[in-house]
Motif scaffolding. Sequence first.
Motif, PDB file in Angstrom:
ATOM      1  N   ILE A   1      43.123  35.873  34.144  1.00 17.09           N
ATOM      2  CA  ILE A   1      42.083  36.795  33.668  1.00 17.09           C
ATOM      3  C   ILE A   1      42.174  36.865  32.145  1.00 17.09           C
ATOM      4  CG2 ILE A   1      40.903  38.905  33.510  1.00 17.09           C
ATOM      5  CD1 ILE A   1      39.930  36.780  35.649  1.00 17.09           C
ATOM      6  N   LYS A   2      43.660  37.210  31.850  1.00 18.28           N
ATOM      7  CA  LYS A   2      44.047  37.503  30.414  1.00 18.28           C
ATOM      8  C   LYS A   2      43.783  36.024  29.572  1.00 18.28           C
ATOM      9  CE  LYS A   2      47.853  39.282  27.549  1.00 18.28           C
ATOM     10  NZ  LYS A   2      47.753  37.962  26.713  1.00 18.28           N
ATOM     11  N   TRP A   3      44.286  35.153  30.189  1.00 21.21           N
ATOM     12  CA  TRP A   3      44.107  33.831  29.472  1.00 21.21           C
ATOM     13  C   TRP A   3      42.496  33.422  29.260  1.00 21.21           C
ATOM     14  CZ3 TRP A   3      41.567  29.292  31.606  1.00 21.21           C
ATOM     15  CH2 TRP A   3      41.653  28.128  30.986  1.00 21.21           C
ATOM     16  N   LEU A   4      41.714  33.676  30.149  1.00 18.00           N
ATOM     17  CA  LEU A   4      40.323  33.474  30.049  1.00 18.00           C
ATOM     18  C   LEU A   4      39.686  34.317  28.783  1.00 18.00           C
ATOM     19  CD1 LEU A   4      38.714  33.481  33.638  1.00 18.00           C
ATOM     20  CD2 LEU A   4      38.627  31.556  32.062  1.00 18.00           C
ATOM     21  N   ARG A   5      40.297  35.646  28.661  1.00 15.28           N
ATOM     22  CA  ARG A   5      39.740  36.497  27.614  1.00 15.28           C
ATOM     23  C   ARG A   5      40.444  36.020  26.351  1.00 15.28           C
ATOM     24  NH1 ARG A   5      37.266  40.817  29.944  1.00 15.28           N
ATOM     25  NH2 ARG A   5      37.955  41.634  31.955  1.00 15.28           N
ATOM     26  N   ASP A   6      41.627  35.574  26.251  1.00  9.38           N
ATOM     27  CA  ASP A   6      42.269  35.033  25.003  1.00  9.38           C
ATOM     28  C   ASP A   6      41.507  33.865  24.591  1.00  9.38           C
ATOM     29  OD1 ASP A   6      44.075  37.014  25.247  1.00  9.38           O
ATOM     30  OD2 ASP A   6      45.565  35.857  26.064  1.00  9.38           O
ATOM     31  N   GLN A   7      41.189  32.881  25.426  1.00  4.26           N
ATOM     32  CA  GLN A   7      40.369  31.703  25.005  1.00  4.26           C
ATOM     33  C   GLN A   7      39.255  31.686  24.934  1.00  4.26           C
ATOM     34  OE1 GLN A   7      42.103  28.555  25.436  1.00  4.26           O
ATOM     35  NE2 GLN A   7      43.860  29.743  25.299  1.00  4.26           N
ATOM     36  N   CYS A   8      38.524  33.236  24.938  1.00  2.00           N
ATOM     37  CA  CYS A   8      37.072  33.607  24.814  1.00  2.00           C
ATOM     38  C   CYS A   8      36.267  32.790  25.803  1.00  2.00           C
ATOM     39  CB  CYS A   8      36.812  33.310  23.348  1.00  2.00           C
ATOM     40  SG  CYS A   8      37.251  34.354  22.363  1.00  2.00           S
ATOM     41  N   ILE A   9      36.503  32.290  26.934  1.00  3.82           N
ATOM     42  CA  ILE A   9      35.976  31.625  28.069  1.00  3.82           C
ATOM     43  C   ILE A   9      35.133  32.768  28.839  1.00  3.82           C
ATOM     44  CG2 ILE A   9      35.920  30.360  30.054  1.00  3.82           C
ATOM     45  CD1 ILE A   9      38.592  29.129  28.994  1.00  3.82           C
ATOM     46  N   PRO A  10      33.575  32.750  28.701  1.00  5.10           N
ATOM     47  CA  PRO A  10      32.982  33.730  29.613  1.00  5.10           C
ATOM     48  C   PRO A  10      33.066  33.712  30.727  1.00  5.10           C
ATOM     49  CG  PRO A  10      31.404  32.430  28.274  1.00  5.10           C
ATOM     50  CD  PRO A  10      33.022  31.719  28.059  1.00  5.10           C
ATOM     51  N   PHE A  11      33.192  34.713  31.570  1.00  6.34           N
ATOM     52  CA  PHE A  11      33.339  34.839  33.264  1.00  6.34           C
ATOM     53  C   PHE A  11      32.731  35.997  33.683  1.00  6.34           C
ATOM     54  CE2 PHE A  11      36.424  37.793  33.787  1.00  6.34           C
ATOM     55  CZ  PHE A  11      37.059  38.143  32.459  1.00  6.34           C
ATOM     56  N   LEU A  12      32.123  35.716  35.079  1.00  2.99           N
ATOM     57  CA  LEU A  12      31.756  36.807  35.967  1.00  2.99           C
ATOM     58  C   LEU A  12      32.665  36.836  37.220  1.00  2.99           C
ATOM     59  CD1 LEU A  12      28.133  36.442  35.322  1.00  2.99           C
ATOM     60  CD2 LEU A  12      29.347  38.337  34.654  1.00  2.99           C
ATOM     61  N   PHE A  13      32.754  37.912  37.748  1.00  5.01           N
ATOM     62  CA  PHE A  13      33.295  37.948  39.243  1.00  5.01           C
ATOM     63  C   PHE A  13      32.023  37.972  40.307  1.00  5.01           C
ATOM     64  CE2 PHE A  13      36.346  40.399  36.547  1.00  5.01           C
ATOM     65  CZ  PHE A  13      37.568  39.512  36.802  1.00  5.01           C
ATOM     66  N   VAL A  14      31.658  36.766  41.154  1.00  5.98           N
ATOM     67  CA  VAL A  14      30.636  36.769  41.842  1.00  5.98           C
ATOM     68  C   VAL A  14      30.817  37.045  43.459  1.00  5.98           C
ATOM     69  CG1 VAL A  14      28.698  35.100  42.494  1.00  5.98           C
ATOM     70  CG2 VAL A  14      29.660  35.022  40.195  1.00  5.98           C
ATOM     71  N   THR A  15      30.648  38.120  43.817  1.00  5.29           N
ATOM     72  CA  THR A  15      31.151  38.429  45.012  1.00  5.29           C
ATOM     73  C   THR A  15      30.078  38.864  46.040  1.00  5.29           C
ATOM     74  OG1 THR A  15      32.707  40.065  46.224  1.00  5.29           O
ATOM     75  CG2 THR A  15      31.563  40.815  44.455  1.00  5.29           C
ATOM     76  N   ASN A  16      30.500  38.748  47.324  1.00  2.00           N
ATOM     77  CA  ASN A  16      29.407  39.203  48.429  1.00  2.00           C
ATOM     78  C   ASN A  16      29.913  40.549  48.859  1.00  2.00           C
ATOM     79  OD1 ASN A  16      27.640  37.252  48.586  1.00  2.00           O
ATOM     80  ND2 ASN A  16      28.315  36.455  50.705  1.00  2.00           N
ATOM     81  N   THR A  17      30.756  41.066  48.334  1.00  5.41           N
ATOM     82  CA  THR A  17      31.205  42.452  48.967  1.00  5.41           C
ATOM     83  C   THR A  17      30.055  43.485  48.862  1.00  5.41           C
ATOM     84  OG1 THR A  17      33.583  42.147  48.063  1.00  5.41           O
ATOM     85  CG2 THR A  17      32.802  44.306  48.188  1.00  5.41           C
ATOM     86  N   THR A  18      30.073  44.229  49.819  1.00  2.00           N
ATOM     87  CA  THR A  18      28.925  45.111  50.010  1.00  2.00           C
ATOM     88  C   THR A  18      29.626  46.609  50.584  1.00  2.00           C
ATOM     89  OG1 THR A  18      28.174  44.883  52.285  1.00  2.00           O
ATOM     90  CG2 THR A  18      27.448  43.489  50.309  1.00  2.00           C
ATOM     91  N   ARG A  19      30.920  46.504  50.517  1.00  2.00           N
ATOM     92  CA  ARG A  19      31.638  48.020  50.981  1.00  2.00           C
ATOM     93  C   ARG A  19      31.688  48.839  49.844  1.00  2.00           C
ATOM     94  NH1 ARG A  19      34.206  43.562  53.319  1.00  2.00           N
ATOM     95  NH2 ARG A  19      35.776  43.497  51.743  1.00  2.00           N
ATOM     96  N   MET A  20      31.473  48.338  48.565  1.00  2.00           N
ATOM     97  CA  MET A  20      31.773  49.093  47.324  1.00  2.00           C
ATOM     98  C   MET A  20      30.621  48.528  46.378  1.00  2.00           C
ATOM     99  SD  MET A  20      35.738  48.923  46.616  1.00  2.00           S
ATOM    100  CE  MET A  20      36.080  47.062  47.027  1.00  2.00           C
ATOM    101  N   ASN A  21      30.255  49.744  45.420  1.00  2.69           N
ATOM    102  CA  ASN A  21      29.381  49.179  44.463  1.00  2.69           C
ATOM    103  C   ASN A  21      30.063  48.601  43.301  1.00  2.69           C
ATOM    104  OD1 ASN A  21      30.290  51.480  42.943  1.00  2.69           O
ATOM    105  ND2 ASN A  21      28.671  52.755  43.696  1.00  2.69           N
ATOM    106  N   THR A  22      29.537  48.112  42.264  1.00  2.00           N
ATOM    107  CA  THR A  22      30.245  47.200  41.168  1.00  2.00           C
ATOM    108  C   THR A  22      31.320  48.182  40.545  1.00  2.00           C
ATOM    109  OG1 THR A  22      28.540  47.551  39.752  1.00  2.00           O
ATOM    110  CG2 THR A  22      28.670  45.521  40.747  1.00  2.00           C
ATOM    111  N   ALA A  23      30.833  49.477  40.266  1.00  4.36           N
ATOM    112  CA  ALA A  23      31.709  50.539  39.556  1.00  4.36           C
ATOM    113  C   ALA A  23      33.187  50.496  40.313  1.00  4.36           C
ATOM    114  CB  ALA A  23      30.958  51.816  39.360  1.00  4.36           C
TER     115      ALA A  23
END
Lengths: 244, 244
Positions: free
Chosen positions: A18-40
């Motif tokens: 994740i640090k490498w993605l940020r350093d390289q300025c590569i945009p990303f999202l976490f795409v999850t089916n988790t419904t046990r928690m909200n995004t916060a």
Amino acid sequence: DGVMYNNEDIIPGAVETIKWLRDQCIPFLFVTNTTRMNTAAIARHMNGLGIRSVPDEIISPPGAAAAYMKQHQFTSYHLLAHQELNIAFKDLEETDDRPNVVIVGDLGDILTFERIDFAFRLLMAGADLLALHKDRFWQTEQGPRMDTGAMVTALEYASGKTATVVGKPERPFFDMAIKTLGLPPNQVVMIGDSIETDIGGAQRAGIEAILVRTGNYQFLSESESGVIPDHMIDSIADLPVLFS
Amino acid sequence: DGVMYNNEDIIPGAVETIKWLRDQCIPFLFVTNTTRMNTAAIARHMNGLGIRSVPDEIISPPGAAAAYMKQHQFTSYHLLAHQELNIAFKDLEETDDRPNVVIVGDLGDILTFERIDFAFRLLMAGADLLALHKDRFWQTEQGPRMDTGAMVTALEYASGKTATVVGKPERPFFDMAIKTLGLPPNQVVMIGDSIETDIGGAQRAGIEAILVRTGNYQFLSESESGVIPDHMIDSIADLPVLFS
């Protein structure tokens, strides 16, 4: 879950990737089916594991369900899922009195017959059925546990209705993630641990997909699904090497 | 339930019709999908309502499940149903440790996620799935309630297994009742309140079927099922008149 961490355990190398993605300025999202928690709560959980993240970087089914409801002029809902998910529906009315839709997500141990039977009766009284996802089971250290898809199927069978599914592997969910990134599909890649939900879903949405050999990977046979990943890596740690 | 009584209320004329059957020496059986009680409790319930009956006059799914297990050389089971049903399986071993089959019946309010998830894990570990019946819902004074079929479907979906169903409308269940009566099918008639479960099932087993306009009848549309009863009467009270 399964790509960045397994429940409480970080996947080695995830923080660095994740640090490498940020350093390289590569945009990303976490795409999850988790419904046990909200995004916060998911962001808090990841930050607690050392993965720097904010809620806006997370695409999960409740947000997609709210978008679906607005698109179809639904204004009220009953939530058969963890109560904290209602933050995603804050412009809509939560009600037990003839809601437009019943939204089904994970309730885990707090699911009772009364709660599912109440949702069933709302469906019989006219509500539509909206499933946050339809996964069959998820893996824990104690073995597989029944997931939301089982309860969705129970409600479909009893009520005679067919659920609209919003999470992975449904195409609108991937389309929403791609649109949020603001990139053309040929510049987007999905990284996932579930051959059908992540890889199959992403490919049907027109993007390449990389299967990691962590999380669900060990429990699911690739051959059965007929889906072939565009790439395979041992874990998220190997992403920078694959890119270079 | 629905033909002789509605939960705690006797159907007017039911007591007199049973007395008439006994006076005429016409052999009969009560053939029910009830899995909330064992046959002894059903007989007690009916006696309490004034319908003279003994457990051996009642054919219900647990007895059929035990017969199925013996026929297929299954020796052990886990019961996801009211515990009192285990009397039907007294020659077989009840166990939580790798049972041959998981038997699913009605648990109603006492169903918890933990119990259904435990059954799911037994299925994943190799157990077969045996459903006492697969009814979608049943009628109460408070409206429809989700029935056993919903939980059976949930377990099928999560585990990827297909349940063997033993109760109505399955043919072996009617065959068992006909064999117990010791009569040729053309001398047997089924009386029921569910167009598909009772009437459709009986007709497919080669016997005539009479639909009563009590119990489930008021809630189910006959036209949808495509099943046409051989006869229709307002209630069980009219049976002697139909026979004469």
